[in-house]
Design an enzyme around this catalytic site. Structure first.
Site, mmCIF file in Angstrom:
data_model
loop_
_atom_site.group_PDB
_atom_site.id
_atom_site.type_symbol
_atom_site.label_atom_id
_atom_site.label_comp_id
_atom_site.label_asym_id
_atom_site.label_seq_id
_atom_site.Cartn_x
_atom_site.Cartn_y
_atom_site.Cartn_z
ATOM 1 N N HIS A 1 42.395 32.021 33.672
ATOM 2 C CA HIS A 1 41.808 33.280 34.164
ATOM 3 C C HIS A 1 42.637 34.471 33.692
ATOM 4 O O HIS A 1 43.753 34.693 34.161
ATOM 5 C CB HIS A 1 41.729 33.281 35.694
ATOM 6 C CG HIS A 1 40.936 34.432 36.233
ATOM 7 N ND1 HIS A 1 39.703 34.276 36.828
ATOM 8 C CD2 HIS A 1 41.185 35.767 36.243
ATOM 9 C CE1 HIS A 1 39.241 35.459 37.192
ATOM 10 N NE2 HIS A 1 40.126 36.392 36.841
ATOM 11 N N HIS B 1 42.359 38.743 31.781
ATOM 12 C CA HIS B 1 41.563 39.904 31.360
ATOM 13 C C HIS B 1 42.232 40.510 30.137
ATOM 14 O O HIS B 1 43.143 41.329 30.256
ATOM 15 C CB HIS B 1 41.471 40.938 32.495
ATOM 16 C CG HIS B 1 40.679 40.449 33.657
ATOM 17 N ND1 HIS B 1 39.342 40.719 33.822
ATOM 18 C CD2 HIS B 1 41.025 39.642 34.694
ATOM 19 C CE1 HIS B 1 38.903 40.126 34.923
ATOM 20 N NE2 HIS B 1 39.908 39.462 35.455
ATOM 21 N N GLN C 1 31.960 43.601 35.625
ATOM 22 C CA GLN C 1 33.018 44.135 36.496
ATOM 23 C C GLN C 1 32.498 45.051 37.606
ATOM 24 O O GLN C 1 32.967 45.000 38.728
ATOM 25 C CB GLN C 1 34.045 44.902 35.644
ATOM 26 C CG GLN C 1 35.068 45.694 36.424
ATOM 27 C CD GLN C 1 36.159 44.833 37.030
ATOM 28 O OE1 GLN C 1 37.051 44.362 36.343
ATOM 29 N NE2 GLN C 1 36.089 44.614 38.334
ATOM 30 N N HIS D 1 34.258 35.594 39.474
ATOM 31 C CA HIS D 1 35.164 36.177 40.458
ATOM 32 C C HIS D 1 34.429 36.055 41.793
ATOM 33 O O HIS D 1 33.311 36.534 41.922
ATOM 34 C CB HIS D 1 35.406 37.655 40.160
ATOM 35 C CG HIS D 1 36.308 37.913 39.005
ATOM 36 N ND1 HIS D 1 35.998 37.557 37.724
ATOM 37 C CD2 HIS D 1 37.526 38.499 38.948
ATOM 38 C CE1 HIS D 1 36.991 37.917 36.932
ATOM 39 N NE2 HIS D 1 37.934 38.494 37.643
ATOM 40 N N GLU E 1 37.004 37.809 46.303
ATOM 41 C CA GLU E 1 38.373 38.334 46.156
ATOM 42 C C GLU E 1 38.550 39.468 47.152
ATOM 43 O O GLU E 1 38.548 40.649 46.811
ATOM 44 C CB GLU E 1 38.631 38.815 44.720
ATOM 45 C CG GLU E 1 40.111 39.125 44.482
ATOM 46 C CD GLU E 1 40.416 39.607 43.084
ATOM 47 O OE1 GLU E 1 39.471 39.809 42.290
ATOM 48 O OE2 GLU E 1 41.612 39.796 42.764
ATOM 49 N N ASP F 1 45.722 36.115 35.295
ATOM 50 C CA ASP F 1 44.791 37.179 35.668
ATOM 51 C C ASP F 1 45.074 38.471 34.914
ATOM 52 O O ASP F 1 44.245 38.932 34.139
ATOM 53 C CB ASP F 1 44.793 37.408 37.183
ATOM 54 C CG ASP F 1 43.533 38.110 37.683
ATOM 55 O OD1 ASP F 1 42.655 38.403 36.854
ATOM 56 O OD2 ASP F 1 43.428 38.365 38.889
HETATM 57 ZN ZN ZN Z 1 40.077 38.433 37.251
#
Ligand code: ZN
Length: 428
Positions: free
Chosen positions: A57, A59, A152, A210, A213, A309
């Site tokens: 995971h 970005h 996102q 995702h 979270e 992440d």
């Molecule tokens: Zn993430």
């Protein structure tokens, strides 16, 4: 004549004094004192040879943007998303590529040779998508980059996002992403999960969302994700990332939820560095930890990986592509301090994410891809404890990175001596 023989290494399963013979990019044989020759020899020195680290995971479109245009003051996920929203219109494709390639160099040096990166598809220009597709092709000889089409700003919250996500997949992005807890309502979150799972089923794609979270214990989109996984026959192809609300959920509800996740064969990615810092920000004391229930999920038979992440971006100011740091944080936050627990933290950055990413030929065994990292440690737990030096990183049978072994000389009390950090009290 084979290409490389690595002499005298320990393996993750506990075998010691093994040789590993490599030819044509594959592992040919593994065993003690192999009677074989190769054009190259690497002395393993009794150190640990592991298959490479995997980050399930990440970005990569935001990495190394820390401070652009400003720093996240509240330290929360929501300010991070807002900050990324400010930055997005100013992004330039070449700069994204340059930062991603710089990060991939860090990754290789740390023995991290496969990364699943989410890529934001909410910008209609699909600038980041094109940039990371370019990066994926350029790093292919030395790093497997798997891309997730990630809405996102929310699939239903932002008009046009489903069309953008479909375009990203058509351009070559691999996996269907989602962010149900960021939709405007719980109902919209559930609807986004249905739409995205159906899209994945239609196109034969993997899914990685995702999910939940948040510290809100009533955020239960993982239940919906597991439901649609079973309904659409996607077992073994779906991942729930973060699942931090599970930390705060009622235990009775979780006693029903974990078996559902297991039965749906949904993989889980916890991101301990990020979630120990992003979550619990509205708490005074006691302050919640914000990592999902890793030991309990593992005990139930769920594949759990630890992800990095973020590295130096709107959500996280630190990081260095070191999956041993990630494993160490996960181990601490999850209180996985038993011998078996520490060992499973190593699996969470190696074999477990290999299954989640559906990587082929992963492992140190005949027929596997000749990808490996030689660590200055005797076993996996020692590797985590020492954040072991990556003495050699091997890709397709070639050494692509080397680091000097960590060492220090003491000059105290008139007795020069070399520090040895290895300490094995239980060995006789
Ligand atoms: Zn993430």
């Amino acid at each position: 004549m084979h290409d490389l023989i690595i002499r005298n290494v320990n393996l993750v399963d506990g075998r010691c004094g093994q040789d590993v013979l490599i030819g044509a990019g594959r592992i040919v044989a593994v065993g003690p004192a192999l009677d074989a020759t190769a054009s190259g020899t690497l002395d393993g020195g009794g150190n640990l040879l592991s298959p490479p680290f995997i980050d399930a995971h990440f970005h990569m479109d935001s990495t190394l943007t820390y401070g652009m245009p400003r720093v996240n003051q509240s330290g929360t996920l929501l300010e991070g998303i807002a900050l990324w929203g400010e930055l997005k219109p100013t992004l330039v494709q070449d700069a994204i590529v340059e930062r991603a390639l710089a990060y991939c160099d860090w990754a290789v040096a740390k023995g991290l040779l496969a990364i699943r990166s989410h890529v934001d598809v909410c910008d209609s220009r699909l600038l980041a998508v094109e940039a990371l597709l370019d990066v994926r092709a350029r790093v292919k000889p030395y790093l497997d980059l798997q891309l997730v089409a990630f809405p996102q700003d929310g699939l239903l919250r932002t008009p046009g996002t489903l069309a953008n996500l479909r375009r990203a997949l058509a351009l070559g992005v691999d996996v269907v992403g989602g962010i149900p807890h960021f939709e405007r309502t719980m109902a919209d979150g559930a609807e986004s999960v249905r739409i995205l799972c159906e899209l994945a089923a239609d196109e034969g794609r993997l899914v990685d969302m995702h999910c939940d979270e948040t510290d809100d214990p009533l955020s239960r989109h993982i239940e919906t994700l597991a439901f649609w996984t079973q309904r659409l026959g996607l077992q073994g192809r779906v991942t729930g990332s973060h699942l931090t609300s599970m930390h705060s959920m009622d235990n009775d509800y979780v006693s029903k939820l974990i078996p559902l996740i297991r039965d749906a064969q949904v993989g889980v990615v916890a991101n301990p560095l990020i979630n120990i810092t992003l979550q619990g920000r509205r708490d005074t004391y006691p302050k919640r930890r914000g990592m999902t229930r890793v030991p309990e999920l593992m005990a139930a038979g769920v594949d759990v990986a630890f992800g990095h992440d973020c590295v130096m971006d709107p959500w996280y100011a630190l990081g260095s592509a070191d999956m041993l740091e990630v494993a160490s944080m996960g181990l601490h936050v999850g209180q996985m301090t038993s011998a078996a627990g520490m060992r499973s933290a190593f699996d969470a950055v190696t074999v477990n994410p290999a299954r989640i990413l559906h990587l082929d030929g992963y492992g140190i065994a005949p027929g596997c891809r000749a990808d490996a990292v030689l660590l200055q440690a005797h076993d996996p737990t020692e590797a985590i404890r020492l954040r072991a030096a990556r003495i050699a990183v091997i890709r397709a049978g070639k050494i692509i990175a080397e680091s000097p072994a960590s060492a220090a000389m003491l000059h105290i009390e008139g007795r020069p001596s070399r520090v040895d950090w290895t300490h094995r009290p239980n060995r006789t």
